[in-house]
Enzyme design. Structure first.
Site, PDB file in Angstrom:
ATOM      1  N   ASP A   1     -10.551  11.988  -9.656  1.00 54.88           N
ATOM      2  CA  ASP A   1     -10.759  12.357  -8.248  1.00 54.88           C
ATOM      3  C   ASP A   1     -12.037  13.175  -8.034  1.00 54.88           C
ATOM      4  OD1 ASP A   1      -8.416  11.054  -7.538  1.00 54.88           O
ATOM      5  OD2 ASP A   1      -7.189  12.847  -7.818  1.00 54.88           O
TER       6      ASP A   1
ATOM      7  N   ARG B   1       5.445  16.154  -7.063  1.00 46.87           N
ATOM      8  CA  ARG B   1       6.456  16.028  -8.118  1.00 46.87           C
ATOM      9  C   ARG B   1       7.554  17.079  -7.977  1.00 46.87           C
ATOM     10  NH1 ARG B   1       1.800  13.745  -9.626  1.00 46.87           N
ATOM     11  NH2 ARG B   1       1.722  12.251 -11.353  1.00 46.87           N
TER      12      ARG B   1
END
Ligand code: S3P
Length: 445
Positions: free
Chosen positions: A328, A33
């Site tokens: 995750d 990002r």
């Protein structure tokens, strides 16, 4: 980035206590990002602590191909000169995201808001992953697939919108990648772009957009959800970003320390955004000794020093609404669960099927081949903990970094060594994993 066609296997064996202080690499989500928002801002952004793993390096290259200036000027220190919102130029080369779903899907969003065409591609793992979940909302905003994209898969050419339309979009699954793609496209749309999620997913895009000067408002929606409203066409200004250590990478040494008797580890600067720390919550419920000290924050992202000591673990039930905050981490949680006493039930983990590999099947296979009883029941994963793991198995990594690291962690405390067929993909997220674990006392050969 090209991968060697040769597999690099490794074996992990029962080790002495893991002791020391380490900083795992920068957060992968935030690193992607920072590069993308730096490229969409006007002026210079300075990023420190960037994850220099293959996934993020591929995003850096794609930002260069789209016209931003991206330079490394020291260890983990990068400078980006952005082109401004909607300022991407048509890339002269295909954008190759390698193994990274996040890089690919976020950049699809950013490209969708620009009047350019770009080819998106990736490795065999990424080519098998679903892209329609992102392409569908981007089509509502005016972007279209003009070549490839068969079955909603890469490779494909995306034609961005000349006049992007702001939309209100309810994500069909809690996914920060879908949410972020819509918000990044919404940057170049006039008016308000709204994303509604039933279960809150990681909010790094929202926090970083605010940090770069966008107007973005988040409110609660229902019991666990959020409504995010972005005001379009902001002038993003270049900013400083300090990338905290990745809690998803920290998860591996943390579980290793919990299961290897006598271990005592300290991990510095670990990001503790509550939308990422479902694993810590779960491990504590299992009886883990995990202490956080020295909490501080940067650009809206909290971090802390995390101390973890070997602990006796017990099986627990993990509720489905916790999944987005630890999506995750289920692989390595399954390893902890195998060493616990009792049954661990992980509810509502169907999204694991569309990660770098089918992680639901891969987790079950990793445990089974090492003598652990495990079952997939509908959308749930059930692990029977017996307090020890027989080991002795060869684990297939399926081009998935987290399978490789989870299996190597398991071998550090199992009765017999655990072998993985390929460690090459660890470089996508945690290039220093093997030497760092060895420095702490892990025996890999
Ligand atoms: C990520 C979001 C998650 C996660 C991935 C990183 C992100 O994917 O699995 O590793 O940075 O936005 P989904 O949003 O598809 O669940």
């Amino acid at each position: 980035m090209a991968h060697s066609p040769l597999q690099t296997p490794l074996e992990s064996r029962s080790s002495g206590p893991l002791v020391g202080t380490v900083r795992v690499p920068g957060d992968k989500s935030i690193s992607h990002r920072a590069l993308i928002l730096g490229a969409l801002a006007v002026g210079e952004s300075r990023i420190s602590g960037l994850l220099e793993g293959e996934d993020v390096l591929n995003t850096a290259k794609s930002m260069q191909a789209l016209g931003a200036k991206v330079e490394r000027n020291g260890d983990f220190a990068w400078v980006v000169q952005g082109v401004g919102v909607a300022g991407f130029k048509e890339p002269p080369i295909p954008l190759d995201f390698g193994n990274s779903g996040t890089g690919c899907r976020l950049v699809m969003g950013a490209v969708a808001g620009c009047p350019i065409a770009a080819v998106f591609d990736g490795d065999a793992s990424l080519r098998s992953r679903p892209m329609r979940r992102v392409l569908d909302p981007l089509a509502l905003m005016g972007a279209r697939v003009v070549a490839g994209g068969d079955g909603g898969r890469l490779p494909l050419t995306l034609q961005g919108a000349r006049d992007p339309v702001p939309i209100e979009y309810r994500t069909p699954v809690a996914s920060a990648q879908i949410k972020s793609a819509v918000l990044l496209a919404g940057l170049s749309a006039p008016g308000r772009t709204t994303v509604i999620e039933q279960d809150a997913s990681r909010d790094h895009t929202e926090l970083m957009l605010k940090h770069f000067g966008a107007e973005i408002v988040t409110t609660a929606e229902g019991l666990h959800g959020r409504r995010i409203v972005l005001s379009g066409q902001p002038e993003l200004r270049g900013a400083e970003v300090v990338v905290p250590a990745d809690p998803s990478s920290a998860a591996f040494p943390i579980v290793a320390a919990l299961i290897v008797e006598g271990s005592d580890l300290v991990l510095s600067d670990v990001m503790t955004n509550p939308l990422r720390t479902g694993l810590f919550t779960t491990l504590r419920e299992m009886g883990a000794s995990i202490e956080e000290t020295g909490r501080r924050g940067d650009a809206g992202e909290p971090m802390a020093q995390v101390r973890v000591r070997a602990s006796k673990l017990r099986g627990v039930e993990v509720p489905p609404e916790r999944a987005p905050s630890m999506i995750d981490e289920y692989l390595v949680l399954a390893v902890a669960a195998a060493f616990a006493e009792g049954t661990t039930v992980m509810r509502g983990v169907q999204e694991l099927r569309v990660k770098e590999s089918d992680r639901l099947e891969a987790t079950a296979a990793m445990l089974r081949v090492n003598g652990v009883k495990v079952e997939i029941a509908g959308d749930d994963l059930i692990v029977e903990g017996r307090g020890h793991v027989p080991g002795g198995g060869l684990v297939a990594t399926h081009m998935d970094h987290r399978i490789a690291m989870s299996a190597l962690v398991m071998g550090l405390a199992s009765d017999k060594p655990v072998k993985v067929d390929d460690t090459a993909f660890i470089a996508t997220s945690f290039p220093d994993f093997i030497p760092m674990m060895r420095r702490l006392g892990a025996e890999f050969s």
